[in-house]
Design a protein around this motif. Structure first.
Motif, PDB file in Angstrom:
ATOM      1  N   VAL A  24       0.818  -1.207   0.000  1.00  0.00           N
ATOM      2  CA  VAL A  24       0.000   0.000   0.000  1.00  0.00           C
ATOM      3  C   VAL A  24       0.859   1.268   0.000  1.00  0.00           C
ATOM      4  CG1 VAL A  24      -0.228   0.023   2.527  1.00  0.00           C
ATOM      5  CG2 VAL A  24      -1.966   1.141   1.103  1.00  0.00           C
ATOM      6  N   SER A  25       2.024   1.234   0.651  1.00  0.00           N
ATOM      7  CA  SER A  25       2.896   2.414   0.679  1.00  0.00           C
ATOM      8  C   SER A  25       3.430   2.744  -0.711  1.00  0.00           C
ATOM      9  CB  SER A  25       4.072   2.196   1.637  1.00  0.00           C
ATOM     10  OG  SER A  25       3.638   2.196   2.958  1.00  0.00           O
ATOM     11  N   LEU A  26       3.876   1.723  -1.436  1.00  0.00           N
ATOM     12  CA  LEU A  26       4.365   1.942  -2.790  1.00  0.00           C
ATOM     13  C   LEU A  26       3.252   2.461  -3.698  1.00  0.00           C
ATOM     14  CD1 LEU A  26       6.763  -1.058  -3.547  1.00  0.00           C
ATOM     15  CD2 LEU A  26       7.325   1.371  -3.637  1.00  0.00           C
ATOM     16  N   ILE A  27       2.070   1.903  -3.531  1.00  0.00           N
ATOM     17  CA  ILE A  27       0.927   2.356  -4.341  1.00  0.00           C
ATOM     18  C   ILE A  27       0.616   3.820  -4.039  1.00  0.00           C
ATOM     19  CG2 ILE A  27      -1.539   2.024  -4.767  1.00  0.00           C
ATOM     20  CD1 ILE A  27      -1.086  -0.972  -4.136  1.00  0.00           C
ATOM     21  N   LEU A  28       0.580   4.173  -2.754  1.00  0.00           N
ATOM     22  CA  LEU A  28       0.318   5.555  -2.366  1.00  0.00           C
ATOM     23  C   LEU A  28       1.384   6.502  -2.911  1.00  0.00           C
ATOM     24  CD1 LEU A  28      -0.868   5.254   1.349  1.00  0.00           C
ATOM     25  CD2 LEU A  28      -2.214   6.054  -0.598  1.00  0.00           C
ATOM     26  N   PHE A  29       2.644   6.080  -2.821  1.00  0.00           N
ATOM     27  CA  PHE A  29       3.735   6.920  -3.320  1.00  0.00           C
ATOM     28  C   PHE A  29       3.570   7.175  -4.815  1.00  0.00           C
ATOM     29  CE2 PHE A  29       7.882   7.419  -5.328  1.00  0.00           C
ATOM     30  CZ  PHE A  29       8.413   8.471  -4.607  1.00  0.00           C
ATOM     31  N   CYS A  30       3.297   6.133  -5.569  1.00  0.00           N
ATOM     32  CA  CYS A  30       3.157   6.272  -7.029  1.00  0.00           C
ATOM     33  C   CYS A  30       1.968   7.158  -7.396  1.00  0.00           C
ATOM     34  CB  CYS A  30       3.017   4.898  -7.677  1.00  0.00           C
ATOM     35  SG  CYS A  30       4.506   3.885  -7.579  1.00  0.00           S
ATOM     36  N   VAL A  31       0.856   6.981  -6.690  1.00  0.00           N
ATOM     37  CA  VAL A  31      -0.339   7.786  -6.972  1.00  0.00           C
ATOM     38  C   VAL A  31      -0.078   9.258  -6.662  1.00  0.00           C
ATOM     39  CG1 VAL A  31      -2.714   8.250  -6.226  1.00  0.00           C
ATOM     40  CG2 VAL A  31      -1.985   5.904  -6.676  1.00  0.00           C
ATOM     41  N   MET A  32       0.538   9.528  -5.500  1.00  0.00           N
ATOM     42  CA  MET A  32       0.818  10.920  -5.127  1.00  0.00           C
ATOM     43  C   MET A  32       1.848  11.542  -6.054  1.00  0.00           C
ATOM     44  SD  MET A  32       0.675  11.118  -0.954  1.00  0.00           S
ATOM     45  CE  MET A  32       1.913   9.859  -0.663  1.00  0.00           C
ATOM     46  N   TRP A  33       2.868  10.752  -6.438  1.00  0.00           N
ATOM     47  CA  TRP A  33       3.878  11.278  -7.356  1.00  0.00           C
ATOM     48  C   TRP A  33       3.255  11.624  -8.702  1.00  0.00           C
ATOM     49  CZ3 TRP A  33       5.379   9.296 -12.112  1.00  0.00           C
ATOM     50  CH2 TRP A  33       6.445   9.974 -12.723  1.00  0.00           C
ATOM     51  N   LEU A  34       2.424  10.733  -9.235  1.00  0.00           N
ATOM     52  CA  LEU A  34       1.806  10.979 -10.535  1.00  0.00           C
ATOM     53  C   LEU A  34       0.896  12.204 -10.476  1.00  0.00           C
ATOM     54  CD1 LEU A  34       1.347  10.080 -13.446  1.00  0.00           C
ATOM     55  CD2 LEU A  34      -0.505   8.589 -12.619  1.00  0.00           C
ATOM     56  N   GLY A  35       0.097  12.304  -9.420  1.00  0.00           N
ATOM     57  CA  GLY A  35      -0.783  13.463  -9.277  1.00  0.00           C
ATOM     58  C   GLY A  35      -0.001  14.762  -9.187  1.00  0.00           C
ATOM     59  N   ALA A  36       1.066  14.774  -8.379  1.00  0.00           N
ATOM     60  CA  ALA A  36       1.886  15.980  -8.238  1.00  0.00           C
ATOM     61  C   ALA A  36       2.624  16.300  -9.530  1.00  0.00           C
ATOM     62  CB  ALA A  36       2.884  15.794  -7.097  1.00  0.00           C
ATOM     63  N   HIS A  37       3.067  15.254 -10.227  1.00  0.00           N
ATOM     64  CA  HIS A  37       3.777  15.444 -11.498  1.00  0.00           C
ATOM     65  C   HIS A  37       2.868  16.132 -12.523  1.00  0.00           C
ATOM     66  CE1 HIS A  37       6.763  14.671 -14.591  1.00  0.00           C
ATOM     67  NE2 HIS A  37       5.822  14.121 -15.353  1.00  0.00           N
ATOM     68  N   LEU A  38       1.626  15.700 -12.592  1.00  0.00           N
ATOM     69  CA  LEU A  38       0.674  16.323 -13.524  1.00  0.00           C
ATOM     70  C   LEU A  38       0.332  17.737 -13.082  1.00  0.00           C
ATOM     71  CD1 LEU A  38      -1.738  13.290 -14.117  1.00  0.00           C
ATOM     72  CD2 LEU A  38       0.034  14.162 -15.672  1.00  0.00           C
ATOM     73  N   TYR A  39       0.276  17.961 -11.776  1.00  0.00           N
ATOM     74  CA  TYR A  39      -0.068  19.286 -11.265  1.00  0.00           C
ATOM     75  C   TYR A  39       1.056  20.296 -11.520  1.00  0.00           C
ATOM     76  CZ  TYR A  39      -1.197  23.014  -7.964  1.00  0.00           C
ATOM     77  OH  TYR A  39      -1.459  24.236  -7.392  1.00  0.00           O
ATOM     78  N   TYR A  40       2.289  19.912 -11.222  1.00  0.00           N
ATOM     79  CA  TYR A  40       3.415  20.843 -11.372  1.00  0.00           C
ATOM     80  C   TYR A  40       3.914  20.937 -12.809  1.00  0.00           C
ATOM     81  CZ  TYR A  40       3.729  20.997  -6.266  1.00  0.00           C
ATOM     82  OH  TYR A  40       3.465  21.183  -4.939  1.00  0.00           O
ATOM     83  N   ARG A  41       3.577  19.958 -13.636  1.00  0.00           N
ATOM     84  CA  ARG A  41       3.970  19.958 -15.048  1.00  0.00           C
ATOM     85  C   ARG A  41       5.472  20.200 -15.216  1.00  0.00           C
ATOM     86  NH1 ARG A  41      -0.488  20.200 -18.344  1.00  0.00           N
ATOM     87  NH2 ARG A  41      -2.469  20.715 -17.312  1.00  0.00           N
ATOM     88  N   GLU A  42       6.261  19.375 -14.573  1.00  0.00           N
ATOM     89  CA  GLU A  42       7.710  19.484 -14.647  1.00  0.00           C
ATOM     90  C   GLU A  42       8.290  18.184 -15.183  1.00  0.00           C
ATOM     91  OE1 GLU A  42       9.096  20.025 -10.659  1.00  0.00           O
ATOM     92  OE2 GLU A  42       8.325  18.107  -9.979  1.00  0.00           O
ATOM     93  N   GLY A  43       9.612  18.176 -15.427  1.00  0.00           N
ATOM     94  CA  GLY A  43      10.270  16.969 -15.901  1.00  0.00           C
ATOM     95  C   GLY A  43      10.359  15.920 -14.804  1.00  0.00           C
ATOM     96  N   LEU A  44      10.908  14.764 -15.152  1.00  0.00           N
ATOM     97  CA  LEU A  44      11.031  13.693 -14.168  1.00  0.00           C
ATOM     98  C   LEU A  44      11.949  14.109 -13.023  1.00  0.00           C
ATOM     99  CD1 LEU A  44      11.289  10.536 -16.465  1.00  0.00           C
ATOM    100  CD2 LEU A  44       9.319  11.307 -15.110  1.00  0.00           C
ATOM    101  N   TYR A  45      12.949  14.929 -13.338  1.00  0.00           N
ATOM    102  CA  TYR A  45      13.840  15.437 -12.297  1.00  0.00           C
ATOM    103  C   TYR A  45      14.385  16.783 -12.739  1.00  0.00           C
ATOM    104  CZ  TYR A  45      17.369  13.466 -15.453  1.00  0.00           C
ATOM    105  OH  TYR A  45      18.121  13.161 -16.556  1.00  0.00           O
ATOM    106  N   LEU A  46      14.849  17.558 -11.769  1.00  0.00           N
ATOM    107  CA  LEU A  46      15.399  18.877 -12.053  1.00  0.00           C
ATOM    108  C   LEU A  46      16.762  18.757 -12.721  1.00  0.00           C
ATOM    109  CD1 LEU A  46      14.583  20.653  -8.655  1.00  0.00           C
ATOM    110  CD2 LEU A  46      13.386  20.976 -10.829  1.00  0.00           C
ATOM    111  N   SER A  47      17.018  19.622 -13.676  1.00  0.00           N
ATOM    112  CA  SER A  47      18.345  19.647 -14.279  1.00  0.00           C
ATOM    113  C   SER A  47      19.334  20.247 -13.287  1.00  0.00           C
ATOM    114  CB  SER A  47      18.323  20.482 -15.565  1.00  0.00           C
ATOM    115  OG  SER A  47      17.935  21.819 -15.286  1.00  0.00           O
TER     116      SER A  47
END
Length: 563
Positions: free
Chosen positions: A505-528
């Motif tokens: 459940v922790s891994l699932i929660l992490f992936c869901v929150m990461w994906l949601g935040a990634h779409l919200y912030y509209r940034e790359g996978l990592y900072l240059s």
């Protein structure tokens, strides 16, 4: 007296520790001024918002001995006293020892990475802020909330354990009564100055140190024949054996490997909390001196308290001892208690239970402290509402403390039969979140080193330089990632959807929150590398010069040796 920003400056005196050299543009550059300690300030740090004055700064009231003992106390808890029973039982003394040594190399890598970053920018929340600045906002959001959630939930776990520990002596008071009592006590304690928290943790950690050292000496005496069992030596390594019975499969060798894998995962959970030094960096006086000293001693603590204790226990307790299955009390299956009983030493079991009780209370206190500082750091990073950055006159983020402590009420779930399943889910979230945090610390350090390289900044010039980098950070990042994914392997032998989600459940929660935040912030996978922020909060520390008086008393020398 003059003023500069939010700080208050006085002329140079021996009483004040923080000195602030004036800039090169100041005509009176030959004068040196010192910044008062936060505890000495006449006015607190604050911000003015909509005409209202709000305190928003923590106080650097943790002394060097506090920080050192906090790092020590974070590595000694119920995971050592109680949790170490499972590896001994399923993997045997040698397999368990190998597993703990392997995880020790990962834990040391994580603390090295954290030490380099936390001394470069010593702020409250440390690596939770670094995740956002060095990796990405999405990773920072997902990991930080999951990590904060884990500490908040662990508070509930510790509250439920307190009552179970006290039941070793009496069951006159129901568990819910102890949960309620210590919830109020620990909540109230966290509204006072961090100096009091540091002092409490210092003395409890001292009890742990004395207890572990005392047990090691006691264990050596029992191994050599001081107990009723006579000279034990390596008796139990010959019969029933050093490798354990194995798990899940009929093939002995494969079963023993799975037993070792299980103990590997257990060891990873046991070492969690070793990163607490970084969390306290934002409230430590002279963090660029105290934090490295605490970090450098981690490897010795691991070797003495975990590896040596496990080795002694493996000599005194056979992996097939029936007491491992005992459920008469919370500590009944502890190998420490089993070793004491097998050796026939009276009184010590009660003393040991008292030590476990103090450890659990200390852990609950730390849960609220760490969780509140994480929420405070997220507020300052823009990942949580700004209201959680407000502090009281003691420099305590009181709203963060209150919200974090609310999760402690989930301990009442463990009182009812229907709530136990949900409570077990919460326990797993707390355990795996720590592993994910370790991965993020290592990855953040890799990106940190990349940013230094892009700026042509030599790591040799840093306040603290981590050992064997960058390959050591890559080693821990990859290894802990693998462990995080395989930690729930047991569910695949007798698959059940409920157990699968409990394990992952922790891994699932992490992936869901990461994906949601990634779409919200509209940034790359990592900072240059060029976008990584290395300056915020660092320059203020660079401008301060801590001048600490030399301490050569017998008292300070004693605690320096102990720590």
């Amino acid at each position: 007296m003059g003023t500069e920003g939010n700080g208050i400056f006085t002329e140079h005196t021996e009483a004040n520790k923080y000195s602030y050299p004036k800039s090169d543009n100041d005509k009176s550059n030959d004068e040196v001024y010192e910044l008062k300690e936060d505890s000495q300030r006449d006015t607190p740090d604050y911000k003015i918002e909509n005409g209202d004055i709000e305190e928003t700064e923590l106080k650097r009231n943790l002394k060097p001995r506090h920080v050192t003992m906090l790092a020590l106390g974070g590595t000694i808890g119920t995971g050592l006293f109680i949790g170490i029973a499972t590896p001994l039982q399923v993997a045997g003394p040698v397999n368990a020892l190998i597993a703990y040594i392997f995880i020790a190399t990962l834990a040391f890598s994580v603390t090295q990475s954290l030490g380099e970053m936390a001394t470069f920018t010593p702020i409250s929340g440390s690596f939770c802020v670094f995740n956002t600045r060095y990796i990405s906002k999405a990773v920072g959001f997902a990991n930080n909330y999951l990590y904060w959630w884990s500490w908040s939930i662990t508070f509930a776990i510790e509250l439920s354990i307190i009552g179970q520990t006290i039941q070793y002596w009496t069951d006159a008071v129901p568990i819910w009564g102890w949960i309620l009592l210590f919830y109020v006590i620990l909540l109230g304690a966290n509204f006072f100055s961090v100096q009091y928290y540091g002092e409490i943790e210092f003395w409890i950690a001292s009890i742990k140190v004395i207890a572990i050292m005392g047990f090691i000496i006691y264990g050596i005496c029992m191994v050599c024949g001081a107990g009723i069992t006579g000279p034990v030596g390596f008796r139990y390594w010959r019969n029933p054996g050093p490798w354990g019975p194995g798990l899940y499969v009929s093939n002995t060798n494969t079963g023993r490997f799975l037993g070792w894998l299980s103990s590997l995962i257990n060891a990873a959970f046991t070492y969690q909390g070793i990163e607490l030094t970084g969390i306290a960096a934002g409230e430590a006086a002279n963090p660029r001196r105290t934090v490295p000293k605490a970090i450098n001693k981690v490897i010795f603590r691991i070797l003495i308290f975990y590896i040596t204790s496990l080795f002694i226990l493996g000599l005194l307790v056979p992996y097939n001892d029936p007491e491992f299955e005992s459920t008469s009390s919370y500590i009944a299956s502890s190998p420490f208690l089993i070793a004491i009983k097998n050796s026939g030493t009276p009184v010590l079991p009660d003393i040991f239970n008292a030590i476990v009780l103090s450890t659990v209370i200390s852990a609950g206190n730390s849960n609220v402290y760490v969780g509140s500082r994480l929420l405070y750091a997220m507020s300052n990073s823009g990942l949580a509402p700004k209201i959680f950055a407000r502090t009281n006159t003691y420099g305590v983020p009181y709203l963060s403390v209150f919200v974090t402590s609310l999760f402690g009420l989930l301990a009442f779930l463990n009182v009812s039969t229907d709530g136990v399943t949900v409570f077990n889910w919460l326990v797993n979230i707390a355990a795996v979140a720590g592993l994910i945090a370790w991965v993020c610390i290592s990855v953040a350090h890799i990106r940190f080193m990349k940013a230094l390289e892009w700026r042509n900044m030599s790591r040799n010039d840093l306040p603290y330089k981590a050992k064997w980098m960058p390959w050591y950070a890559w080693y821990s990042a990859i290894a802990v990632t693998i462990i995080t994914f395989v930690q729930g392997y047991s569910v695949f032998f007798e698959f059940s959807a409920s157990e699968f989600f409990t394990a992952y459940v922790s891994l699932i929660l992490f992936c869901v929150m990461w994906l949601g935040a990634h779409l919200y912030y509209r940034e790359g996978l990592y900072l240059s590398a060029e976008d990584i922020d290395l300056d915020t909060d660092r320059k203020e520390i660079d401008m301060l010069v801590w001048e600490e008086p030399k301490r050569s008393t017998v008292w300070h020398k004693f605690w320096a040796i102990v720590a």
